[in-house]
Design a protein around this motif. Sequence first.
Motif, PDB file in Angstrom:
ATOM      1  N   ALA A  99       0.832  -1.209   0.000  1.00 17.81           N
ATOM      2  CA  ALA A  99       0.000   0.000   0.000  1.00 17.81           C
ATOM      3  C   ALA A  99       0.863   1.254   0.000  1.00 17.81           C
ATOM      4  O   ALA A  99       1.936   1.281   0.596  1.00 17.81           O
ATOM      5  N   GLU A 100       0.381   2.288  -0.661  1.00 23.01           N
ATOM      6  CA  GLU A 100       1.073   3.574  -0.681  1.00 23.01           C
ATOM      7  C   GLU A 100       0.574   4.499   0.419  1.00 23.01           C
ATOM      8  O   GLU A 100       1.217   5.492   0.731  1.00 23.01           O
ATOM      9  N   GLU A 101      -0.587   4.158   0.981  1.00 21.12           N
ATOM     10  CA  GLU A 101      -1.112   4.979   2.073  1.00 21.12           C
ATOM     11  C   GLU A 101      -1.809   4.095   3.092  1.00 21.12           C
ATOM     12  O   GLU A 101      -2.264   3.004   2.787  1.00 21.12           O
ATOM     13  N   GLY A 102      -1.839   4.610   4.305  1.00 23.34           N
ATOM     14  CA  GLY A 102      -2.531   3.953   5.394  1.00 23.34           C
ATOM     15  C   GLY A 102      -3.234   5.008   6.212  1.00 23.34           C
ATOM     16  O   GLY A 102      -2.816   6.167   6.258  1.00 23.34           O
ATOM     17  N   TYR A 103      -4.322   4.598   6.859  1.00 26.54           N
ATOM     18  CA  TYR A 103      -5.126   5.526   7.650  1.00 26.54           C
ATOM     19  C   TYR A 103      -5.105   5.125   9.118  1.00 26.54           C
ATOM     20  O   TYR A 103      -5.330   3.968   9.453  1.00 26.54           O
ATOM     21  N   VAL A 104      -4.827   6.096   9.975  1.00 26.86           N
ATOM     22  CA  VAL A 104      -4.856   5.909  11.419  1.00 26.86           C
ATOM     23  C   VAL A 104      -6.265   6.302  11.868  1.00 26.86           C
ATOM     24  O   VAL A 104      -6.690   7.442  11.655  1.00 26.86           O
ATOM     25  N   ILE A 105      -7.009   5.337  12.465  1.00 30.22           N
ATOM     26  CA  ILE A 105      -8.419   5.593  12.759  1.00 30.22           C
ATOM     27  C   ILE A 105      -8.783   5.461  14.239  1.00 30.22           C
ATOM     28  O   ILE A 105      -9.956   5.403  14.584  1.00 30.22           O
ATOM     29  N   GLY A 106      -7.790   5.452  15.124  1.00 31.61           N
ATOM     30  CA  GLY A 106      -8.109   5.524  16.547  1.00 31.61           C
ATOM     31  C   GLY A 106      -7.856   4.241  17.304  1.00 31.61           C
ATOM     32  O   GLY A 106      -7.411   3.259  16.743  1.00 31.61           O
ATOM     33  N   GLY A 107      -8.157   4.328  18.536  1.00 26.52           N
ATOM     34  CA  GLY A 107      -8.664   5.360  19.405  1.00 26.52           C
ATOM     35  C   GLY A 107      -7.653   6.418  19.792  1.00 26.52           C
ATOM     36  O   GLY A 107      -6.602   6.589  19.172  1.00 26.52           O
ATOM     37  N   ALA A 108      -7.980   7.118  20.873  1.00 29.42           N
ATOM     38  CA  ALA A 108      -7.220   8.285  21.302  1.00 29.42           C
ATOM     39  C   ALA A 108      -5.729   7.979  21.493  1.00 29.42           C
ATOM     40  O   ALA A 108      -4.874   8.745  21.042  1.00 29.42           O
ATOM     41  N   GLY A 109      -5.414   6.880  22.131  1.00 32.03           N
ATOM     42  CA  GLY A 109      -4.013   6.526  22.362  1.00 32.03           C
ATOM     43  C   GLY A 109      -3.256   6.284  21.066  1.00 32.03           C
ATOM     44  O   GLY A 109      -2.086   6.649  20.941  1.00 32.03           O
ATOM     45  N   ILE A 110      -3.930   5.690  20.108  1.00 29.05           N
ATOM     46  CA  ILE A 110      -3.309   5.416  18.806  1.00 29.05           C
ATOM     47  C   ILE A 110      -3.079   6.722  18.055  1.00 29.05           C
ATOM     48  O   ILE A 110      -2.013   6.938  17.474  1.00 29.05           O
ATOM     49  N   TYR A 111      -4.056   7.624  18.078  1.00 27.14           N
ATOM     50  CA  TYR A 111      -3.855   8.934  17.447  1.00 27.14           C
ATOM     51  C   TYR A 111      -2.645   9.635  18.054  1.00 27.14           C
ATOM     52  O   TYR A 111      -1.813  10.196  17.348  1.00 27.14           O
ATOM     53  N   GLY A 112      -2.528   9.601  19.375  1.00 28.77           N
ATOM     54  CA  GLY A 112      -1.408  10.247  20.052  1.00 28.77           C
ATOM     55  C   GLY A 112      -0.078   9.618  19.683  1.00 28.77           C
ATOM     56  O   GLY A 112       0.905  10.312  19.410  1.00 28.77           O
ATOM     57  N   LEU A 113      -0.041   8.291  19.645  1.00 27.72           N
ATOM     58  CA  LEU A 113       1.174   7.555  19.309  1.00 27.72           C
ATOM     59  C   LEU A 113       1.650   7.871  17.889  1.00 27.72           C
ATOM     60  O   LEU A 113       2.841   8.035  17.643  1.00 27.72           O
ATOM     61  N   PHE A 114       0.711   7.996  16.961  1.00 27.57           N
ATOM     62  CA  PHE A 114       1.055   8.200  15.550  1.00 27.57           C
ATOM     63  C   PHE A 114       1.167   9.670  15.157  1.00 27.57           C
ATOM     64  O   PHE A 114       1.640   9.967  14.059  1.00 27.57           O
ATOM     65  N   GLN A 115       0.753  10.595  16.029  1.00 26.08           N
ATOM     66  CA  GLN A 115       0.761  12.017  15.649  1.00 26.08           C
ATOM     67  C   GLN A 115       2.118  12.492  15.106  1.00 26.08           C
ATOM     68  O   GLN A 115       2.153  13.187  14.092  1.00 26.08           O
ATOM     69  N   PRO A 116       3.251  12.105  15.701  1.00 27.58           N
ATOM     70  CA  PRO A 116       4.537  12.543  15.137  1.00 27.58           C
ATOM     71  C   PRO A 116       4.843  11.923  13.768  1.00 27.58           C
ATOM     72  O   PRO A 116       5.700  12.418  13.044  1.00 27.58           O
ATOM     73  N   ALA A 117       4.157  10.839  13.403  1.00 29.10           N
ATOM     74  CA  ALA A 117       4.473  10.102  12.173  1.00 29.10           C
ATOM     75  C   ALA A 117       3.520  10.397  11.014  1.00 29.10           C
ATOM     76  O   ALA A 117       3.851  10.100   9.875  1.00 29.10           O
ATOM     77  N   VAL A 118       2.338  10.964  11.295  1.00 29.77           N
ATOM     78  CA  VAL A 118       1.376  11.151  10.205  1.00 29.77           C
ATOM     79  C   VAL A 118       1.767  12.322   9.315  1.00 29.77           C
ATOM     80  O   VAL A 118       2.360  13.301   9.760  1.00 29.77           O
ATOM     81  N   ASP A 119       1.422  12.174   8.028  1.00 36.62           N
ATOM     82  CA  ASP A 119       1.696  13.200   7.023  1.00 36.62           C
ATOM     83  C   ASP A 119       0.501  14.118   6.828  1.00 36.62           C
ATOM     84  O   ASP A 119       0.648  15.277   6.440  1.00 36.62           O
ATOM     85  N   ARG A 120      -0.696  13.564   7.054  1.00 38.97           N
ATOM     86  CA  ARG A 120      -1.932  14.310   6.825  1.00 38.97           C
ATOM     87  C   ARG A 120      -2.926  13.997   7.933  1.00 38.97           C
ATOM     88  O   ARG A 120      -2.835  12.956   8.579  1.00 38.97           O
ATOM     89  N   MET A 121      -3.894  14.906   8.084  1.00 38.52           N
ATOM     90  CA  MET A 121      -5.032  14.671   8.970  1.00 38.52           C
ATOM     91  C   MET A 121      -6.292  15.072   8.206  1.00 38.52           C
ATOM     92  O   MET A 121      -6.305  16.107   7.538  1.00 38.52           O
ATOM     93  N   VAL A 122      -7.323  14.253   8.306  1.00 36.08           N
ATOM     94  CA  VAL A 122      -8.636  14.586   7.762  1.00 36.08           C
ATOM     95  C   VAL A 122      -9.584  14.556   8.959  1.00 36.08           C
ATOM     96  O   VAL A 122      -9.845  13.494   9.532  1.00 36.08           O
ATOM     97  N   LEU A 123     -10.039  15.741   9.347  1.00 39.55           N
ATOM     98  CA  LEU A 123     -10.817  15.879  10.573  1.00 39.55           C
ATOM     99  C   LEU A 123     -12.229  16.372  10.276  1.00 39.55           C
ATOM    100  O   LEU A 123     -12.404  17.413   9.640  1.00 39.55           O
ATOM    101  N   SER A 124     -13.209  15.620  10.735  1.00 39.47           N
ATOM    102  CA  SER A 124     -14.593  16.065  10.692  1.00 39.47           C
ATOM    103  C   SER A 124     -14.801  16.879  11.960  1.00 39.47           C
ATOM    104  O   SER A 124     -14.754  16.343  13.069  1.00 39.47           O
ATOM    105  N   ARG A 125     -14.997  18.183  11.795  1.00 35.83           N
ATOM    106  CA  ARG A 125     -15.185  19.065  12.943  1.00 35.83           C
ATOM    107  C   ARG A 125     -16.670  19.112  13.284  1.00 35.83           C
ATOM    108  O   ARG A 125     -17.486  19.568  12.498  1.00 35.83           O
ATOM    109  N   ILE A 126     -16.984  18.623  14.469  1.00 31.57           N
ATOM    110  CA  ILE A 126     -18.366  18.537  14.932  1.00 31.57           C
ATOM    111  C   ILE A 126     -18.660  19.762  15.797  1.00 31.57           C
ATOM    112  O   ILE A 126     -17.949  20.002  16.777  1.00 31.57           O
TER     113      ILE A 126
END
Length: 165
Positions: A99-126
């Motif tokens: 795969a050329e891309e992968g998506y980090v989809i949670g939960g909170a601890g996983i988002y925090g762990l991967f935050q330094p490594a992600v290239d992009r964020m797609v956020l639905s602002r509620i």
Amino acid sequence: MTGTDVELTSVAAVAENGVIGRDGEIPWPSIPTDKRQYRNRIADSPVILGRVTFDSMREDLPGTAQIVLSRSETGYDVETAYPASGVAEAIATVESLGAEEGYVIGGAGIYGLFQPAVDRMVLSRIPGEYEGDAYFPEWDTAEWSRVKTVAYDRFTLEEWERASS
């Protein structure tokens, strides 16, 4: 980029106060349009998620493969699920799947762990603030550029890219 050939994107729905969940559920009323765009976005790619999130999605697993981070589980009874013990192993698994891309989809601890490594964020602002026990990690806005904003009924979709260094 993360220093690999894989582009990593965090995808999350986030309330104004940073809440993403409460007791394993989304704390706001369901937004079908958001669920559809989310599922469509990640449908053809591997996803990276924590074991609790994986277990909560077993009835309708997202993505082409699920890379599941866990401190205790080393295997899953799902053909498309791969165990990983950390960020490097998860990224290597995405690469090994071709795969050329992968998506980090949670939960909170996983988002925090991967935050330094992600290239992009797609956020639905509620809109609104919600009671919750799971939060999206804060980030330094100086390190990121918002490249797209699309308003929908009941949420706004923001796309962010890590600024070039």
